[in-house]
Write a protein that holds these residues in place. Structure first.
Motif, PDB file in Angstrom:
ATOM      1  N   VAL A 467      -2.625 -13.845   6.314  1.00 21.27           N
ATOM      2  CA  VAL A 467      -1.266 -13.574   6.801  1.00 21.27           C
ATOM      3  C   VAL A 467      -1.166 -12.067   7.061  1.00 21.27           C
ATOM      4  O   VAL A 467      -1.662 -11.254   6.269  1.00 21.27           O
ATOM      5  N   PHE A 468      -0.556 -11.720   8.185  1.00 17.76           N
ATOM      6  CA  PHE A 468      -0.372 -10.295   8.498  1.00 17.76           C
ATOM      7  C   PHE A 468       1.116  -9.962   8.478  1.00 17.76           C
ATOM      8  O   PHE A 468       1.939 -10.741   8.970  1.00 17.76           O
ATOM      9  N   PHE A 469       1.426  -8.827   7.875  1.00 22.08           N
ATOM     10  CA  PHE A 469       2.808  -8.339   7.850  1.00 22.08           C
ATOM     11  C   PHE A 469       2.848  -7.091   8.713  1.00 22.08           C
ATOM     12  O   PHE A 469       2.037  -6.178   8.506  1.00 22.08           O
ATOM     13  N   ILE A 470       3.765  -7.065   9.664  1.00 19.46           N
ATOM     14  CA  ILE A 470       3.817  -5.884  10.526  1.00 19.46           C
ATOM     15  C   ILE A 470       5.230  -5.302  10.600  1.00 19.46           C
ATOM     16  O   ILE A 470       6.222  -6.016  10.497  1.00 19.46           O
ATOM     17  N   ILE A 478       8.241  -2.026   4.022  1.00 16.15           N
ATOM     18  CA  ILE A 478       8.654  -3.356   3.559  1.00 16.15           C
ATOM     19  C   ILE A 478       7.469  -4.318   3.686  1.00 16.15           C
ATOM     20  O   ILE A 478       7.209  -5.140   2.801  1.00 16.15           O
ATOM     21  N   SER A 479       6.727  -4.181   4.777  1.00 16.96           N
ATOM     22  CA  SER A 479       5.571  -5.050   5.010  1.00 16.96           C
ATOM     23  C   SER A 479       4.527  -4.872   3.915  1.00 16.96           C
ATOM     24  O   SER A 479       3.913  -5.846   3.462  1.00 16.96           O
ATOM     25  N   LEU A 480       4.316  -3.628   3.503  1.00 17.92           N
ATOM     26  CA  LEU A 480       3.333  -3.363   2.433  1.00 17.92           C
ATOM     27  C   LEU A 480       3.696  -4.162   1.187  1.00 17.92           C
ATOM     28  O   LEU A 480       2.854  -4.803   0.567  1.00 17.92           O
ATOM     29  N   GLU A 481       4.967  -4.121   0.817  1.00 16.93           N
ATOM     30  CA  GLU A 481       5.403  -4.813  -0.401  1.00 16.93           C
ATOM     31  C   GLU A 481       5.416  -6.334  -0.199  1.00 16.93           C
ATOM     32  O   GLU A 481       4.995  -7.087  -1.082  1.00 16.93           O
ATOM     33  N   GLY A 482       5.848  -6.786   0.980  1.00 16.91           N
ATOM     34  CA  GLY A 482       5.854  -8.226   1.258  1.00 16.91           C
ATOM     35  C   GLY A 482       4.446  -8.793   1.178  1.00 16.91           C
ATOM     36  O   GLY A 482       4.215  -9.867   0.614  1.00 16.91           O
ATOM     37  N   SER A 483       3.504  -8.051   1.719  1.00 13.50           N
ATOM     38  CA  SER A 483       2.115  -8.502   1.728  1.00 13.50           C
ATOM     39  C   SER A 483       1.541  -8.542   0.317  1.00 13.50           C
ATOM     40  O   SER A 483       0.859  -9.496  -0.065  1.00 13.50           O
ATOM     41  N   LEU A 484       1.852  -7.515  -0.472  1.00 11.00           N
ATOM     42  CA  LEU A 484       1.336  -7.490  -1.859  1.00 11.00           C
ATOM     43  C   LEU A 484       1.923  -8.657  -2.662  1.00 11.00           C
ATOM     44  O   LEU A 484       1.206  -9.327  -3.417  1.00 11.00           O
ATOM     45  N   LYS A 485       3.227  -8.910  -2.471  1.00 14.21           N
ATOM     46  CA  LYS A 485       3.865 -10.012  -3.218  1.00 14.21           C
ATOM     47  C   LYS A 485       3.139 -11.316  -2.921  1.00 14.21           C
ATOM     48  O   LYS A 485       2.844 -12.088  -3.808  1.00 14.21           O
ATOM     49  N   LEU A 486       2.853 -11.527  -1.637  1.00 20.79           N
ATOM     50  CA  LEU A 486       2.212 -12.795  -1.266  1.00 20.79           C
ATOM     51  C   LEU A 486       0.809 -12.884  -1.869  1.00 20.79           C
ATOM     52  O   LEU A 486       0.465 -13.851  -2.535  1.00 20.79           O
ATOM     53  N   SER A 494      -3.847 -11.253   2.660  1.00 24.18           N
ATOM     54  CA  SER A 494      -2.809 -10.777   3.563  1.00 24.18           C
ATOM     55  C   SER A 494      -2.905  -9.262   3.693  1.00 24.18           C
ATOM     56  O   SER A 494      -3.386  -8.578   2.795  1.00 24.18           O
ATOM     57  N   GLU A 495      -2.477  -8.777   4.842  1.00 26.54           N
ATOM     58  CA  GLU A 495      -2.544  -7.342   5.098  1.00 26.54           C
ATOM     59  C   GLU A 495      -1.253  -6.878   5.737  1.00 26.54           C
ATOM     60  O   GLU A 495      -0.654  -7.619   6.517  1.00 26.54           O
ATOM     61  N   ALA A 496      -0.884  -5.655   5.418  1.00 26.48           N
ATOM     62  CA  ALA A 496       0.274  -5.066   6.087  1.00 26.48           C
ATOM     63  C   ALA A 496      -0.241  -4.042   7.090  1.00 26.48           C
ATOM     64  O   ALA A 496      -1.153  -3.258   6.773  1.00 26.48           O
ATOM     65  N   TYR A 497       0.343  -4.074   8.260  1.00 19.06           N
ATOM     66  CA  TYR A 497      -0.088  -3.137   9.287  1.00 19.06           C
ATOM     67  C   TYR A 497       1.092  -2.450   9.944  1.00 19.06           C
ATOM     68  O   TYR A 497       2.126  -3.080  10.198  1.00 19.06           O
ATOM     69  N   ALA A 498       0.925  -1.167  10.221  1.00 19.65           N
ATOM     70  CA  ALA A 498       1.904  -0.481  11.053  1.00 19.65           C
ATOM     71  C   ALA A 498       1.760  -1.125  12.427  1.00 19.65           C
ATOM     72  O   ALA A 498       0.660  -1.130  13.006  1.00 19.65           O
ATOM     73  N   ALA A 499       2.834  -1.704  12.932  1.00 18.24           N
ATOM     74  CA  ALA A 499       2.720  -2.581  14.111  1.00 18.24           C
ATOM     75  C   ALA A 499       2.060  -1.902  15.311  1.00 18.24           C
ATOM     76  O   ALA A 499       1.320  -2.538  16.060  1.00 18.24           O
ATOM     77  N   GLY A 500       2.301  -0.618  15.474  1.00 19.22           N
ATOM     78  CA  GLY A 500       1.728   0.081  16.619  1.00 19.22           C
ATOM     79  C   GLY A 500       0.228   0.284  16.489  1.00 19.22           C
ATOM     80  O   GLY A 500      -0.454   0.632  17.461  1.00 19.22           O
ATOM     81  N   GLU A 501      -0.281   0.092  15.301  1.00 23.47           N
ATOM     82  CA  GLU A 501      -1.692   0.355  15.016  1.00 23.47           C
ATOM     83  C   GLU A 501      -2.547  -0.902  15.233  1.00 23.47           C
ATOM     84  O   GLU A 501      -3.766  -0.826  15.340  1.00 23.47           O
ATOM     85  N   LEU A 502      -1.878  -2.048  15.348  1.00 20.75           N
ATOM     86  CA  LEU A 502      -2.591  -3.331  15.464  1.00 20.75           C
ATOM     87  C   LEU A 502      -3.658  -3.327  16.551  1.00 20.75           C
ATOM     88  O   LEU A 502      -4.770  -3.782  16.354  1.00 20.75           O
ATOM     89  N   LYS A 503      -3.248  -2.803  17.697  1.00 22.54           N
ATOM     90  CA  LYS A 503      -4.128  -2.907  18.855  1.00 22.54           C
ATOM     91  C   LYS A 503      -5.360  -2.015  18.726  1.00 22.54           C
ATOM     92  O   LYS A 503      -6.245  -2.033  19.568  1.00 22.54           O
ATOM     93  N   HIS A 504      -5.430  -1.234  17.670  1.00 22.11           N
ATOM     94  CA  HIS A 504      -6.606  -0.374  17.472  1.00 22.11           C
ATOM     95  C   HIS A 504      -7.667  -1.068  16.628  1.00 22.11           C
ATOM     96  O   HIS A 504      -8.510  -0.401  16.026  1.00 22.11           O
ATOM     97  N   ALA A 517       4.112 -12.090   9.778  1.00 27.20           N
ATOM     98  CA  ALA A 517       5.506 -11.821   9.382  1.00 27.20           C
ATOM     99  C   ALA A 517       5.878 -10.463   9.966  1.00 27.20           C
ATOM    100  O   ALA A 517       5.258  -9.449   9.626  1.00 27.20           O
ATOM    101  N   ALA A 518       6.840 -10.469  10.861  1.00 24.61           N
ATOM    102  CA  ALA A 518       7.247  -9.218  11.515  1.00 24.61           C
ATOM    103  C   ALA A 518       8.601  -8.787  10.973  1.00 24.61           C
ATOM    104  O   ALA A 518       9.525  -9.593  10.891  1.00 24.61           O
ATOM    105  N   VAL A 519       8.682  -7.528  10.574  1.00 23.38           N
ATOM    106  CA  VAL A 519       9.953  -7.016  10.026  1.00 23.38           C
ATOM    107  C   VAL A 519      10.583  -6.090  11.066  1.00 23.38           C
ATOM    108  O   VAL A 519       9.937  -5.133  11.529  1.00 23.38           O
ATOM    109  N   LEU A 520      11.808  -6.395  11.459  1.00 23.27           N
ATOM    110  CA  LEU A 520      12.472  -5.623  12.531  1.00 23.27           C
ATOM    111  C   LEU A 520      13.872  -5.218  12.100  1.00 23.27           C
ATOM    112  O   LEU A 520      14.874  -5.771  12.569  1.00 23.27           O
ATOM    113  N   THR A 521      13.971  -4.265  11.176  1.00 35.14           N
ATOM    114  CA  THR A 521      15.306  -3.861  10.730  1.00 35.14           C
ATOM    115  C   THR A 521      15.708  -2.491  11.275  1.00 35.14           C
ATOM    116  O   THR A 521      16.846  -2.083  11.102  1.00 35.14           O
TER     117      THR A 521
END
Ligand code: F6R
Length: 608
Positions: A467-470, A478-486, A494-504, A517-521
């Motif tokens: 599962v990826f959290f972005i 938030i993604s870092l913590e969501g991913s660790l909880k899971l 599961s991994e948390a990624y800065a969404a802009g970094e994905l394509k690298h 899981a995408a977080v958009l707040t």
């Protein structure tokens, strides 16, 4: 959070008290004490450490005769764990004795007044003001005296009280701390929670806010703060002892998630004085706050994730540069610190080996260290120059939830305080932030009550492999913590990624059916995030989006959407993390994992 018990009846009180405290040890366990009145004097024994120390000291209660008594198992708030700080607390004449669960927010003011009137304080607790206040106002009428002091105390309390000149009566009262009463072995019993009374009764009375109870061995009367008699109905408890310890919840983790609204309130309310923020324990003048040139936040695991959020909040609100380090890295990287640097160590347990080493390393270099700690009297709390406590109470589940949420609140308070003092926010902005802060507990409650929807969704993903959290900005934190909880409780990678970094690189891992899981707040990053959601979805990902109410556009881009209530851009973590905690929890439950004690993990990591 502490545990209180009390008994009045025909049996020996001490063994009943010790037994009850044993069932409440999950509420606190750094010291314990009991006081029993034998008709002549109030005998009292208190001991630092687990309850068994007290049991040994009193020969399982045999050394304290009497049929009226109160007891306490402590989770230190004011004053570190010690024999003197342990409850009960007596007045100087040893004629009134009290146990307390909660926090008296105006205790410093009351203490000063009482000292002015000649009272001597033996402990560092807030509770001791209660017994001296009772002593000061005592007119021979316990009920009247209790109502008098209720008007003077601010904060939360559940109290058990004995007055020596009323040898057959036990008094109890509560405000914002739990308290129940029931009929025990030829008598009455009070307790903070159901497990302590189950052995004696399954029919209990839940005491409501500002209600007072007067108990004798064969009667129980309930009063309002205006001394009017109230009729109450008992409630039948069907839980077994194990379920009762968890307050009827299946796991401590779920119970602790549900304790978040209260823990959050307990953490901010003593520090809000009208429209100002007062963090006395910071012990920093405005000039000192203004002279800070850099903040360095150092922590491990979830506490580190709270720190990553704080970087965005503190830099955004107070315009002060913030570095965030994993303690295990920081301690060996010879970080650059000067007299303008304030080090902030965040830790629930206050005992994490790497965080403690980082604290010592910083102090050796001459830096000032602020600890944000949950366990009072822990090593980090003792060794930091200043400590700001989170009032989450004891956390039993290995995966942190409520302590993490309280760390966020402490960091928001710090950011608001620094921002106001440094002149980077206006008075009206501060007032708005305070309003937003006060709304968080209800908003969290609302999200928790949406748990069935998340459970249903989680059940569809029990077989997920990755599962990826972005997210971007705070949403990345938030993604870092969501991913660790899971991952920590479900064993799903599961991994948390800065969404802009994905394509690298990482986007190559996305394939048909991968859950993202995408977080958009963050409104300023919303459009960018929408593009990232589209990017992964076109590569086959199934997208769960967590976003603010009103962001309906995301419905087109994502497969499943969870909305969080509106707050300001800085506080969204406190809300968005709730569905992610629930998601991790329900996956773990669905997979049959040991939710509260995941494999290979310990609650307190005291080794490097
Ligand atoms: C994760 C978790 C850990 C702790 C970490 C630091 O759910 O609980 O990652 O956050 O071990 O512990 P403390 O805060 O006690 O220093």
């Amino acid at each position: 959070m502490c545990g209180i018990v009390g008994y009045v009846g025909e049996q020996k009180a001490a063994p009943i008290l010790l037994d009850g405290l044993g069932k409440l040890e999950y509420r606190g366990y750094d010291s314990a004490g009991i006081a029993v009145y034998d008709g002549k004097k109030i005998g009292m024994k208190k001991a630092k450490g687990r309850l068994k120390v007290l049991s040994e000291l009193t020969h399982d209660g045999e050394t304290l005769p009497g049929t009226l008594g109160i007891g306490h198992t402590r989770w230190a708030t004011h004053g570190e764990p010690s024999d003197v700080n342990a409850h009960p607390h007596l007045n100087a004449e040893e004629s009134i004795v009290v146990v307390h669960n909660g926090i008296i927010e105006n205790y410093m003011k009351l203490k000063k007044k009482l000292i002015g009137r000649g009272y001597q304080f033996l402990s560092d607790t807030d509770t001791e003001v209660i017994v001296h206040l009772l002593d000061y106002y005592y007119n021979g009428n316990p009920l009247q005296t209790i109502t008098k002091i209720m008007h003077r105390m601010e904060g939360s309390y559940a109290l058990g009280i004995i007055f020596k000149d009323h040898p057959e009566e036990l008094y109890a009262v509560r405000k914002d701390s739990p308290l129940i009463v029931g009929h025990a072995k030829s008598g009455c019993i009070i307790a903070s929670d159901v497990p302590a009374v189950l052995k004696y009764t399954r029919d209990v009375y839940f005491i409501e806010n500002e209600e007072i109870v007067r108990m004798k061995k064969d009667s129980m009367e309930f009063f309002t703060v205006d001394e009017e008699v109230i009729e109450k109905e008992s409630v039948h408890i069907a839980w077994d002892v194990d379920a009762a310890e968890k307050g009827g919840y299946e796991h401590f983790m779920l119970k602790e998630m549900y304790e978040q609204p209260k823990a959050i309130t307990d953490t901010f309310s003593p520090r809000l004085k009208g429209n100002t923020i007062e963090i006395e324990e910071l012990n920093m003048s405005d000039e000192e706050i203004q002279s800070i040139r850099k903040l360095m936040i150092v922590a491990c695991g979830s506490a580190y994730h709270a720190g990553v959020t704080a970087k965005y909040v503190l830099e955004g609100m107070a315009r002060v540069p913030v570095e965030v380090d994993l303690a295990s890295e920081y301690r060996y990287r010879d970080a650059l610190i000067d007299e303008g640097t304030l080090i902030i160590i965040i830790s629930q347990s206050g005992e994490t080996a790497d965080s403690l080493a980082a604290l010592r390393e910083s102090k050796q270099k001459g830096a000032r260290v602020l600890g944000i700690v949950n366990v009072v009297g822990s090593s980090i709390a003792r060794e930091a120059d200043n400590v700001m406590y989170t009032w989450a109470g004891p956390e039993i589940a290995v995966a942190t939830t409520k302590a993490y949420s309280c760390q966020l609140i402490a960091l928001y308070l710090l950011a608001m305080k620094f921002a106001k003092v440094r002149g980077t926010i206006t008075e009206s902005e501060l007032v708005q932030y305070i309003e937003d802060l006060k709304r968080i507990p209800d908003q969290v409650e609302l999200l928790l009550n949406n748990k069935n929807r998340i459970q249903k969704f989680a059940n569809r993903y029990l077989a997920a492999r990755d599962v990826f959290f972005i997210g971007r900005g705070i949403d990345y934190a938030i993604s870092l913590e969501g991913s660790l909880k899971l991952k920590e409780i479900s064993y799903i990678h599961s991994e948390a990624y800065a969404a802009g970094e994905l394509k690298h690189g990482t986007i190559s891992l996305i394939e048909e059916g991968t859950l993202v899981a995408a977080v958009l707040t963050q409104e300023n990053l919303y459009k960018k995030m929408l593009s990232n959601v589209v990017e992964v979805r076109t590569r086959g990902a199934f997208v769960l989006a967590v976003t603010n109410e009103g962001n309906d556009q995301v419905e087109k881009a994502a497969d499943y959407v969870i909305y969080i209530p509106k707050t300001n851009q800085y506080f969204t973590n406190s809300l968005a993390i709730i569905p992610l905690q629930l998601f991790g929890y329900y996956i773990s439950v669905g997979k049959g994992c040991d939710v509260d004690k995941p494999r290979n993990l310990a609650k307190s990591v005291t080794v490097e």
